[in-house]
Design a protein around this motif. Structure first.
Motif, PDB file in Angstrom:
ATOM      1  N   ALA A 136      17.388  -1.693   0.499  1.00  0.00           N
ATOM      2  CA  ALA A 136      16.175  -1.135  -0.089  1.00  0.00           C
ATOM      3  C   ALA A 136      15.689   0.075   0.699  1.00  0.00           C
ATOM      4  CB  ALA A 136      15.088  -2.204  -0.146  1.00  0.00           C
ATOM      5  N   ARG A 160      12.445   3.102  -9.757  1.00  0.00           N
ATOM      6  CA  ARG A 160      13.503   2.855  -8.776  1.00  0.00           C
ATOM      7  C   ARG A 160      13.153   1.645  -7.917  1.00  0.00           C
ATOM      8  NH1 ARG A 160      18.217   1.778  -7.773  1.00  0.00           N
ATOM      9  NH2 ARG A 160      19.164   2.535  -5.838  1.00  0.00           N
ATOM     10  N   LEU A 161      11.914   1.522  -7.506  1.00  0.00           N
ATOM     11  CA  LEU A 161      11.502   0.344  -6.754  1.00  0.00           C
ATOM     12  C   LEU A 161      11.682  -0.921  -7.587  1.00  0.00           C
ATOM     13  CD1 LEU A 161       8.239   1.666  -5.055  1.00  0.00           C
ATOM     14  CD2 LEU A 161      10.389   1.124  -3.899  1.00  0.00           C
ATOM     15  N   LEU A 172       8.025  -4.008  -2.337  1.00  0.00           N
ATOM     16  CA  LEU A 172       9.051  -5.002  -2.641  1.00  0.00           C
ATOM     17  C   LEU A 172       8.744  -6.379  -2.056  1.00  0.00           C
ATOM     18  CD1 LEU A 172      12.296  -2.866  -2.249  1.00  0.00           C
ATOM     19  CD2 LEU A 172      10.851  -3.210  -4.246  1.00  0.00           C
ATOM     20  N   TYR A 229      10.876   6.061  -0.992  1.00  0.00           N
ATOM     21  CA  TYR A 229       9.659   6.028  -0.196  1.00  0.00           C
ATOM     22  C   TYR A 229       9.956   5.580   1.234  1.00  0.00           C
ATOM     23  CZ  TYR A 229       7.468   6.545  -4.718  1.00  0.00           C
ATOM     24  OH  TYR A 229       7.113   7.024  -5.949  1.00  0.00           O
ATOM     25  N   THR A 252       7.910   0.985   1.050  1.00  0.00           N
ATOM     26  CA  THR A 252       8.969   0.179   0.439  1.00  0.00           C
ATOM     27  C   THR A 252       8.776  -1.300   0.727  1.00  0.00           C
ATOM     28  OG1 THR A 252      10.510   2.029   0.644  1.00  0.00           O
ATOM     29  CG2 THR A 252      11.472  -0.166   0.342  1.00  0.00           C
ATOM     30  N   GLY A 309       9.703   6.989  -9.279  1.00  0.00           N
ATOM     31  CA  GLY A 309       9.795   6.242  -8.032  1.00  0.00           C
ATOM     32  C   GLY A 309       9.492   4.769  -8.223  1.00  0.00           C
ATOM     33  N   ASP A 360      17.903   3.024  -0.135  1.00  0.00           N
ATOM     34  CA  ASP A 360      17.907   3.543  -1.498  1.00  0.00           C
ATOM     35  C   ASP A 360      16.527   3.852  -2.056  1.00  0.00           C
ATOM     36  OD1 ASP A 360      20.643   3.260  -1.458  1.00  0.00           O
ATOM     37  OD2 ASP A 360      20.621   1.280  -2.402  1.00  0.00           O
ATOM     38  N   SER A 361      15.494   3.454  -1.373  1.00  0.00           N
ATOM     39  CA  SER A 361      14.140   3.704  -1.862  1.00  0.00           C
ATOM     40  C   SER A 361      13.768   5.172  -1.693  1.00  0.00           C
ATOM     41  CB  SER A 361      13.137   2.844  -1.102  1.00  0.00           C
ATOM     42  OG  SER A 361      11.807   3.249  -1.391  1.00  0.00           O
ATOM     43  N   LEU A 377      15.282  -1.983  -7.527  1.00  0.00           N
ATOM     44  CA  LEU A 377      15.630  -2.619  -6.257  1.00  0.00           C
ATOM     45  C   LEU A 377      15.070  -4.038  -6.173  1.00  0.00           C
ATOM     46  CD1 LEU A 377      14.974   0.435  -3.915  1.00  0.00           C
ATOM     47  CD2 LEU A 377      17.206  -0.550  -4.466  1.00  0.00           C
ATOM     48  N   LYS A 378      13.863  -4.215  -6.680  1.00  0.00           N
ATOM     49  CA  LYS A 378      13.256  -5.541  -6.651  1.00  0.00           C
ATOM     50  C   LYS A 378      13.992  -6.491  -7.580  1.00  0.00           C
ATOM     51  CE  LYS A 378       8.662  -7.629  -6.579  1.00  0.00           C
ATOM     52  NZ  LYS A 378       7.208  -7.353  -6.716  1.00  0.00           N
TER      53      LYS A 378
END
Length: 263
Positions: free
Chosen positions: A245, A231-232, A260, A251, A256, A228, A248-249, A235-236
């Motif tokens: 975000a 994945r974050l 981020l 969390y 999230t 997880g 697609d997160s 995105l960041k």
């Protein structure tokens, strides 16, 4: 609050306040106390609870410098206090400011007794510093203190009890409703580095992982939240919009946003 014996001579104690989890490891000659709670009164309660289980002399380890883990130490004195050098720096730099901040927080929450206890609390800097790894002989049991790399802070230590296959993870691992909470993350967190710290924890091959908050977990839980974090981080790095975000997160929105850096 209650003790749970997670393995032979290895105990976790979980509190309603902040869902904090502390620890105790017994050897034949000494015991190791893992974190000391958030103020002098909470520390006194915890010290008395330890004495219900053992009269062995104790050492203390701080998993990191945040108030709820490291401010309750004075009732344990005299004792040696183990921590990463960054923990010492953080306590010296931020400790008094953190006392004021959290005292104000609890007054605003309508908990003046905790606020007053924090104001009465004396900070105890660590005197045994662990930049990377140290082993403590408790008598018939060796415990390793390991810095897994930057994670929740830049100075986390995890406590490995190899014979019991238990790791006390501090806030490298949290067991909130979604693994993390919005309070898990700070503005300078490196999410990929935190994932690598979880990987270092997994390399210790624990059977049981005791988080700094919440109930014990297993390796699968840690793997899930390592992934997880990665994945974050993706995105960041991609500078995903808030809309993308949140879509697609893995969390929920509050976690999230915090991870981020969205306000």
């Amino acid at each position: 609050m209650s003790w749970t014996e997670v393995a032979d001579g290895v105990f976790a104690r979980r509190y309603d306040e902040l869902d904090l989890t502390t620890g105790l490891v017994l050897g034949q000659d000494r015991c190791l106390v893992i974190d000391t709670r958030g103020d002098v009164d909470q520390g006194a309660e915890f010290a008395a609870a330890v004495r219900e289980l053992t009269e062995l002399p104790w050492s203390v380890v701080y998993t990191h410098a945040h108030f709820d883990h490291a401010f309750g130490t004075t009732p344990f004195l005299p004792c040696d206090i183990w921590a990463h050098p960054g923990c010492l720096r953080a306590l010296l730099k931020n400790g008094e400011t953190d006392k004021q901040k959290w005292a104000a927080h609890y007054r605003e929450e309508g908990k003046p007794e905790i606020a007053e206890a924090i104001e009465r609390t004396g900070l105890m800097p660590p005197d045994r510093l662990v930049p990377d790894r140290a082993e403590l002989d408790l008598g018939g049991r060796t415990v390793a203190l390991v810095h897994p790399g930057p994670a929740h802070t830049d100075h986390d230590l995890v406590v490995h009890v190899p014979d019991a296959k238990v790791v006390f993870a501090g806030d490298v691992v949290e067991h909130g409703p979604h693994g993390f909470t919005a309070y898990s993350f700070g503005p300078d967190d490196q999410l990929d580095a935190w994932a690598r710290a979880m990987e270092a924890l997994l390399a210790l091959e624990p059977r049981i992982v005791v988080p700094g908050h919440g109930d014990q977990v297993d390796e699968a839980f840690v793997r899930t939240h390592r992934d997880g974090l990665l994945r974050l981080h993706e995105l960041k790095t991609a500078r995903a919009s808030l809309e993308d975000a949140l879509r697609d997160s893995p969390y929920p929105e509050d976690v999230t946003r915090a991870a981020l850096g969205f306000s």
